[in-house]
Design an enzyme around this catalytic site. Structure first.
Site, PDB file in Angstrom:
ATOM      1  N   ASN A   8       0.863  -1.186   0.000  1.00 47.93           N
ATOM      2  CA  ASN A   8       0.000   0.000   0.000  1.00 47.93           C
ATOM      3  C   ASN A   8       0.906   1.246   0.000  1.00 47.93           C
ATOM      4  O   ASN A   8       1.730   1.416   0.902  1.00 47.93           O
ATOM      5  CB  ASN A   8      -0.880  -0.056   1.260  1.00 47.93           C
ATOM      6  CG  ASN A   8      -1.792   1.144   1.387  1.00 47.93           C
ATOM      7  OD1 ASN A   8      -1.389   2.275   1.142  1.00 47.93           O
ATOM      8  ND2 ASN A   8      -3.022   0.912   1.808  1.00 47.93           N
ATOM      9  N   ARG A  19       5.026  18.647  -0.196  1.00 46.29           N
ATOM     10  CA  ARG A  19       5.738  19.632  -1.040  1.00 46.29           C
ATOM     11  C   ARG A  19       5.084  19.659  -2.408  1.00 46.29           C
ATOM     12  O   ARG A  19       4.359  18.744  -2.781  1.00 46.29           O
ATOM     13  CB  ARG A  19       7.215  19.230  -1.211  1.00 46.29           C
ATOM     14  CG  ARG A  19       8.054  19.366   0.042  1.00 46.29           C
ATOM     15  CD  ARG A  19       8.469  20.808   0.278  1.00 46.29           C
ATOM     16  NE  ARG A  19       9.101  20.954   1.582  1.00 46.29           N
ATOM     17  CZ  ARG A  19      10.428  20.876   1.792  1.00 46.29           C
ATOM     18  NH1 ARG A  19      11.250  20.646   0.796  1.00 46.29           N
ATOM     19  NH2 ARG A  19      10.906  21.022   3.006  1.00 46.29           N
ATOM     20  N   HIS A  44      -5.503   3.615  -1.680  1.00 50.33           N
ATOM     21  CA  HIS A  44      -6.781   3.917  -1.031  1.00 50.33           C
ATOM     22  C   HIS A  44      -7.045   5.407  -1.235  1.00 50.33           C
ATOM     23  O   HIS A  44      -6.774   6.215  -0.353  1.00 50.33           O
ATOM     24  CB  HIS A  44      -6.700   3.570   0.459  1.00 50.33           C
ATOM     25  CG  HIS A  44      -8.008   3.577   1.178  1.00 50.33           C
ATOM     26  ND1 HIS A  44      -8.345   2.639   2.125  1.00 50.33           N
ATOM     27  CD2 HIS A  44      -9.082   4.404   1.091  1.00 50.33           C
ATOM     28  CE1 HIS A  44      -9.559   2.898   2.601  1.00 50.33           C
ATOM     29  NE2 HIS A  44     -10.012   3.977   1.990  1.00 50.33           N
ATOM     30  N   ARG A  46      -8.770   8.813  -1.205  1.00 51.06           N
ATOM     31  CA  ARG A  46      -9.882   9.345  -0.411  1.00 51.06           C
ATOM     32  C   ARG A  46     -10.356  10.648  -1.038  1.00 51.06           C
ATOM     33  O   ARG A  46      -9.607  11.306  -1.758  1.00 51.06           O
ATOM     34  CB  ARG A  46      -9.431   9.568   1.031  1.00 51.06           C
ATOM     35  CG  ARG A  46      -9.298   8.257   1.803  1.00 51.06           C
ATOM     36  CD  ARG A  46      -9.300   8.491   3.312  1.00 51.06           C
ATOM     37  NE  ARG A  46      -9.622   7.272   4.032  1.00 51.06           N
ATOM     38  CZ  ARG A  46      -8.732   6.314   4.311  1.00 51.06           C
ATOM     39  NH1 ARG A  46      -7.476   6.436   3.929  1.00 51.06           N
ATOM     40  NH2 ARG A  46      -9.120   5.231   4.969  1.00 51.06           N
ATOM     41  N   HIS A  51      -3.665  11.695   0.452  1.00 52.13           N
ATOM     42  CA  HIS A  51      -2.489  10.905   0.054  1.00 52.13           C
ATOM     43  C   HIS A  51      -2.599  10.579  -1.435  1.00 52.13           C
ATOM     44  O   HIS A  51      -2.165  11.383  -2.253  1.00 52.13           O
ATOM     45  CB  HIS A  51      -2.225   9.705   0.967  1.00 52.13           C
ATOM     46  CG  HIS A  51      -3.435   9.080   1.590  1.00 52.13           C
ATOM     47  ND1 HIS A  51      -4.429   8.528   0.841  1.00 52.13           N
ATOM     48  CD2 HIS A  51      -3.793   8.927   2.892  1.00 52.13           C
ATOM     49  CE1 HIS A  51      -5.351   8.044   1.657  1.00 52.13           C
ATOM     50  NE2 HIS A  51      -5.007   8.281   2.900  1.00 52.13           N
ATOM     51  N   GLU A  75      -8.696   0.317  -2.931  1.00 49.48           N
ATOM     52  CA  GLU A  75      -9.587   0.217  -1.777  1.00 49.48           C
ATOM     53  C   GLU A  75     -10.395   1.505  -1.662  1.00 49.48           C
ATOM     54  O   GLU A  75      -9.925   2.562  -2.084  1.00 49.48           O
ATOM     55  CB  GLU A  75      -8.805   0.178  -0.464  1.00 49.48           C
ATOM     56  CG  GLU A  75      -7.772  -0.845  -0.310  1.00 49.48           C
ATOM     57  CD  GLU A  75      -6.934  -0.575   0.952  1.00 49.48           C
ATOM     58  OE1 GLU A  75      -6.267  -1.523   1.334  1.00 49.48           O
ATOM     59  OE2 GLU A  75      -6.949   0.529   1.523  1.00 49.48           O
ATOM     60  N   THR A 105      -8.106   6.532   8.990  1.00 44.49           N
ATOM     61  CA  THR A 105      -7.800   5.315   8.245  1.00 44.49           C
ATOM     62  C   THR A 105      -9.023   4.411   8.363  1.00 44.49           C
ATOM     63  O   THR A 105      -9.947   4.720   9.123  1.00 44.49           O
ATOM     64  CB  THR A 105      -6.524   4.645   8.813  1.00 44.49           C
ATOM     65  OG1 THR A 105      -6.239   3.465   8.053  1.00 44.49           O
ATOM     66  CG2 THR A 105      -6.669   4.263  10.273  1.00 44.49           C
ATOM     67  N   HIS A 196      -4.193  -4.300   7.707  1.00 45.43           N
ATOM     68  CA  HIS A 196      -4.242  -3.179   8.657  1.00 45.43           C
ATOM     69  C   HIS A 196      -3.372  -3.474   9.864  1.00 45.43           C
ATOM     70  O   HIS A 196      -3.607  -4.436  10.594  1.00 45.43           O
ATOM     71  CB  HIS A 196      -5.654  -2.813   9.115  1.00 45.43           C
ATOM     72  CG  HIS A 196      -5.816  -1.317   9.181  1.00 45.43           C
ATOM     73  ND1 HIS A 196      -5.248  -0.566  10.175  1.00 45.43           N
ATOM     74  CD2 HIS A 196      -6.413  -0.439   8.336  1.00 45.43           C
ATOM     75  CE1 HIS A 196      -5.517   0.708   9.935  1.00 45.43           C
ATOM     76  NE2 HIS A 196      -6.213   0.821   8.828  1.00 45.43           N
ATOM     77  N   ASP A 197      -2.356  -2.643  10.033  1.00 43.52           N
ATOM     78  CA  ASP A 197      -1.445  -2.716  11.177  1.00 43.52           C
ATOM     79  C   ASP A 197      -0.625  -3.996  11.223  1.00 43.52           C
ATOM     80  O   ASP A 197      -0.073  -4.340  12.276  1.00 43.52           O
ATOM     81  CB  ASP A 197      -2.207  -2.524  12.496  1.00 43.52           C
ATOM     82  CG  ASP A 197      -2.832  -1.147  12.575  1.00 43.52           C
ATOM     83  OD1 ASP A 197      -2.078  -0.170  12.563  1.00 43.52           O
ATOM     84  OD2 ASP A 197      -4.068  -1.049  12.595  1.00 43.52           O
ATOM     85  N   GLY A 219       0.967  -1.167   4.400  1.00 47.72           N
ATOM     86  CA  GLY A 219       1.442   0.143   3.997  1.00 47.72           C
ATOM     87  C   GLY A 219       2.233   0.864   5.062  1.00 47.72           C
ATOM     88  O   GLY A 219       3.428   1.145   4.917  1.00 47.72           O
ATOM     89  N   HIS A 220       1.574   1.174   6.184  1.00 51.86           N
ATOM     90  CA  HIS A 220       2.171   2.065   7.172  1.00 51.86           C
ATOM     91  C   HIS A 220       3.495   1.518   7.711  1.00 51.86           C
ATOM     92  O   HIS A 220       4.538   2.198   7.649  1.00 51.86           O
ATOM     93  CB  HIS A 220       1.179   2.301   8.314  1.00 51.86           C
ATOM     94  CG  HIS A 220       1.655   3.272   9.322  1.00 51.86           C
ATOM     95  ND1 HIS A 220       1.441   4.627   9.223  1.00 51.86           N
ATOM     96  CD2 HIS A 220       2.390   3.096  10.447  1.00 51.86           C
ATOM     97  CE1 HIS A 220       2.009   5.237  10.239  1.00 51.86           C
ATOM     98  NE2 HIS A 220       2.590   4.330  11.007  1.00 51.86           N
TER      99      HIS A 220
END
Ligand code: PXP
Length: 248
Positions: A8, A19, A44, A46, A51, A75, A105, A196-197, A219-220
């Site tokens: 992700n 920037r 994902h 939004r 992002h 997603e 999220t 997720h996580d 992702g994160h």
């Protein structure tokens, strides 16, 4: 079986958007991830474009299509802008998520019973477009039969509760909820993704305890690890650049 990794790239886009230049370049980092062996790229987008932006979607779609067998997963909430992106760019998979516009999220799975009449035409349209449909779900076995009735191909288990419990005494109990939910989904005729996580610490245990996970999307933590592991090499390169400039 080998679980596939979809990277992700949202957090890379978040950094870029701070920037007005294209640094870091999300497309070239997606390419690096795929060259390193990742099996797909997840985005994902939004509505606030904080992002991934709509303009990233065709660029990343082209990157993924340059790699045999790689998959593009979009997603999002189908009642925001996801359906337009799916119609236009035809990803391999859409993961439908019931997140609010202002959610930090994704923070819960679908209630397939409550949302049945809303979701049913959306799932049918995506299937008609030849897009695999995955529904983001809490680990609730009872919901899986309804997800199948809705026409979904897969579910994605929302793993935040697993990750939170990983370093606690609840780990075994919580993990067994995921195993039960996954088995119920498979029994209903669905395939199972997870995300997720998930991170380098908790991923292997999850996959060893919850069998037959087709794909994880991460992702994160993956982005944070890439920064942490790349930091010392890059500092050396900057010190060399300083030395080169200080020659006289
Ligand atoms: N799956 C869904 C539906 C998500 O919304 C996200 C976060 O964008 C992920 C998986 C990946 O979660 P993480 O960034 O914590 O790895």
């Amino acid at each position: 079986m080998r679980t596939r990794l979809s990277v992700n790239v949202n957090k890379i886009a978040l950094l870029r958007n701070s920037r007005d230049n294209n640094n870091p370049d999300v497309a070239s980092l997606a390419k690096i991830a795929l060259k390193a062996g990742a099996h797909g790229i997840t985005i994902h987008p939004r509505p606030d474009e904080r992002h991934i932006k709509a303009s990233d979607v065709p660029i990343l779609g082209d990157v993924v299509r340059g790699f045999d067998q790689a998959e593009f997963n979009i997603e999002g909430n189908p009642f925001h802008q996801l359906m337009n992106l799916a119609r236009e760019y035809r990803p391999h998979q859409c993961t439908l998520v019931p997140d609010e516009e202002d959610a930090k999220t994704s923070n819960c799975g679908w209630d397939c019973e409550r949302d049945y009449s809303k979701l049913s035409p959306v799932v049918a349209e995506l299937k008609k477009l030849n897009i695999r449909v995955s529904l983001f779900m809490d680990p609730n076995p009872i919901q899986m039969r309804i997800a199948k009735d809705l026409g979904a191909d897969r579910i994605e288990l929302y793993t935040e509760a697993y990750a939170s419990a990983y370093n606690t005494r609840q780990r075994a109990d919580v993990t067994s909820r995921y195993r039960d939910a996954s088995l119920a989904a498979i029994e209903a005729g669905l395939e199972v993704n997870a995300g997720h996580d998930l991170d380098l610490g908790n991923l292997s245990y999850f996959l060893s305890e919850v069998p037959l996970i087709q794909e994880v999307s991460i992702g994160h933590a993956l982005t944070a690890d890439a920064l942490e592991r790349g930091m010392s090499r890059v500092v050396v390169e900057y010190l060399e650049a300083i030395q080169k400039g200080n020659i006289e």
